[in-house]
Write a protein that holds these residues in place. Structure first.
Motif, short mmCIF file in Angstrom:
data_model
loop_
_atom_site.label_atom_id
_atom_site.label_comp_id
_atom_site.label_asym_id
_atom_site.label_seq_id
_atom_site.Cartn_x
_atom_site.Cartn_y
_atom_site.Cartn_z
N SER A 1 0.88 -1.12 0.07
CA SER A 1 0.11 0.07 -0.07
C SER A 1 0.77 1.19 0.18
N VAL A 2 1.70 1.34 0.76
CA VAL A 2 2.75 2.42 0.85
C VAL A 2 3.54 2.51 -0.48
N PHE A 3 4.02 1.53 -1.02
CA PHE A 3 4.66 1.55 -2.48
C PHE A 3 3.73 1.92 -3.45
N LYS A 4 2.57 1.71 -3.64
CA LYS A 4 1.69 1.81 -4.62
C LYS A 4 1.31 3.33 -4.49
N ALA A 5 1.26 3.92 -3.45
CA ALA A 5 1.27 5.50 -3.45
C ALA A 5 2.11 6.39 -3.44
N THR A 6 3.32 5.59 -2.78
CA THR A 6 4.49 6.73 -2.70
C THR A 6 5.67 6.30 -3.64
N ARG A 7 5.76 5.03 -4.04
CA ARG A 7 6.89 4.62 -4.73
C ARG A 7 8.09 4.33 -3.91
N VAL A 8 7.84 4.09 -2.47
CA VAL A 8 8.90 4.08 -1.35
C VAL A 8 8.51 2.58 -0.85
N VAL A 9 9.78 2.01 -0.83
CA VAL A 9 9.82 0.59 -0.13
C VAL A 9 9.96 0.88 1.34
N ASN A 10 8.99 0.59 2.14
CA ASN A 10 9.45 0.97 3.73
C ASN A 10 9.91 -0.20 4.41
N PHE A 11 11.48 -0.08 4.50
CA PHE A 11 12.20 -1.12 5.25
C PHE A 11 11.73 -1.31 6.62
N ALA A 12 11.20 -0.32 7.12
CA ALA A 12 10.93 -0.27 8.89
C ALA A 12 9.47 -0.79 9.00
N HIS A 13 8.92 -1.35 7.88
CA HIS A 13 7.59 -1.87 8.28
C HIS A 13 7.58 -2.88 9.28
N GLY A 14 8.57 -3.55 9.46
CA GLY A 14 8.42 -4.87 10.55
C GLY A 14 8.52 -4.14 11.83
N SER B 1 14.51 12.39 -4.27
CA SER B 1 14.63 11.07 -4.84
C SER B 1 14.24 10.16 -3.88
N VAL B 2 13.37 9.21 -4.60
CA VAL B 2 12.71 8.07 -3.80
C VAL B 2 14.06 7.44 -2.83
N PHE B 3 15.28 7.43 -3.55
CA PHE B 3 16.30 6.87 -2.81
C PHE B 3 16.50 7.40 -1.43
N ALA B 4 16.42 8.47 -1.26
CA ALA B 4 16.33 9.59 -0.15
C ALA B 4 15.37 8.99 0.96
N MET B 5 14.09 8.95 0.56
CA MET B 5 13.09 8.47 1.34
C MET B 5 13.17 7.10 1.69
N ILE B 6 13.64 6.17 0.79
CA ILE B 6 13.97 4.64 1.29
C ILE B 6 15.16 4.67 2.22
N MET B 7 16.07 5.41 2.09
CA MET B 7 17.10 5.44 3.05
C MET B 7 16.63 6.09 4.37
N LEU B 8 15.51 7.11 4.34
CA LEU B 8 15.02 7.54 5.64
C LEU B 8 14.19 6.12 6.43
N THR B 9 13.63 5.31 5.50
CA THR B 9 12.92 4.11 6.32
C THR B 9 14.00 3.24 7.17
N VAL B 10 15.08 2.98 6.44
CA VAL B 10 16.36 2.24 6.88
C VAL B 10 16.78 2.95 8.28
N GLY B 11 17.04 4.30 8.33
CA GLY B 11 17.23 4.91 9.59
C GLY B 11 16.15 4.82 10.76
#
Length: 334
Positions: free
Chosen positions: A27-40, A131-141
């Motif tokens: 759901s997050v990816f479909k809306a934002t194109r961001v893979v949420n690594f912190a979902h767990g 960039s989407v990469f910056a948002m993905i790295m934020l979820t990693v943090g």
């Protein structure tokens, strides 16, 4: 044959939980194109919120006695003379916990939704247009932040929480073989499948779902059509957080609670990659396949081998289909 059926059914029940967790990532990816690594770790917070409202609050000195254990007279009368491990005794034990189970679910849903909204408003929204990469790295943090926060707020010790349904043993015959299940596991599967189906129908047929799909296709066009893209982002994060709260409550009843619960999200992320980041059908099928493969691996090779099944499965699928089983292939025009 009997053990094969037993472990296959166990795998399908586990796959339903995987699908419930995966729906938040999709759901997050479909809306934002961001893979949420912190979902767990959102799931982990949902489990801790459920523990807080289902265990800690009812045990507080100011809480009414019926909240900790609801014991009306008719229930006490029914308990008299019952064997300790009878199905009716298990149902009555669950009924005594119903008030705190409902409070735990309500508190987990509201608090996790608020947490998802805070993350989106304070961390993700300022990066819109970057960039989407910056948002993905934020979820990693976020992984370290959420994990450390959980250990500061609660203890790192595993805790017991009440099951969402009566944990009565169920025996039935299937193809001439006796199958043994627990009622709580069966109820968890039904809850997970109903929520998954509801979200898929919502995304497909409601205005909010259409807005999510339109934003996923092209944010600029969605803006021009009058869709508030920031609101779509917020709804996606709240949706992922609330489904994560339910998944966290289910996992807490199955595995207990500890910060290590957040690591569960990485296995499910592999399942999402296997099914396709933007495909609900794909992740559902991948979740069921991985659940069954894990169960059969545990049966034949032992539990220590089952943990690598999602990663091996996703590697095999990605080598054949880089976008997953049903993921959409992106076409770049020059």
């Amino acid at each position: 044959m009997g053990q094969l059926l037993q472990f296959t059914i166990n795998g399908l029940m586990a796959g339903a939980i995987y699908a419930l967790i995966a729906v938040g990532i999709v759901s997050v990816f479909k809306a934002t194109r961001v893979v949420n690594f912190a979902h767990g770790y959102l799931i982990m917070f949902g489990a801790y919120f459920y523990f807080t409202f289902a265990v800690l609050v009812p045990q507080a000195a100011w809480a009414p006695d019926w909240l900790a254990s609801w014991q009306p007279g008719w229930m006490m009368d029914m308990r008299e003379g019952l064997p300790m491990f009878s199905p009716l005794a298990a149902v009555l034990d669950w009924l005594a916990n119903v008030p705190r189970i409902l409070l735990g679910l309500a508190g987990a849903l509201l608090c996790n939704a608020a947490l998802g909204l805070v993350i989106e408003r304070t961390l993700m929204r300022p990066l819109m247009g970057q960039s989407v990469f910056a948002m993905i790295m934020l979820t990693v943090g976020l992984i370290s932040i959420l994990s450390g926060s959980a250990q500061l707020i609660w203890t790192s010790d595993a805790e017991f929480v009440p099951s969402l349904a009566p944990n009565t043993p169920i025996r039935f015959a299937l193809f001439g073989q006796t199958i043994f299940l627990f009622g709580a596991d069966l109820a968890n599967m039904v809850i997970a499948l109903l929520i998954f189906a509801g979200i898929v129908l919502m995304v497909r047929y409601t205005k909010s779902g259409i807005a999510i799909r339109a934003t996923a296709e092209d944010q600029s066009t969605a803006y021009s059509m009058g869709i508030s893209v920031p609101k779509v982002f917020s709804r996606a994060w709240v949706l992922a957080s609330t489904t994560g709260a339910v998944a966290g409550a289910i996992l807490a009843t199955r595995n207990g609670i500890s910060p290590a619960l957040g690591l569960f999200g990485f296995s499910v992320l592999a399942i999402v990659l296997m099914g396709g980041l933007d495909s609900y059908l794909g992740v559902f099928l991948a979740a069921m396949i991985v659940g069954v493969l894990e169960a059969l691996t545990q049966w034949q090779l032992g539990g220590e081998w089952a943990g690598i099944v999602p990663y091996v499965a996703v590697l095999v699928v990605i080598l054949i289909r880089p976008h997953g089983l049903f993921g959409a292939k992106e076409i770049e025009r020059i």
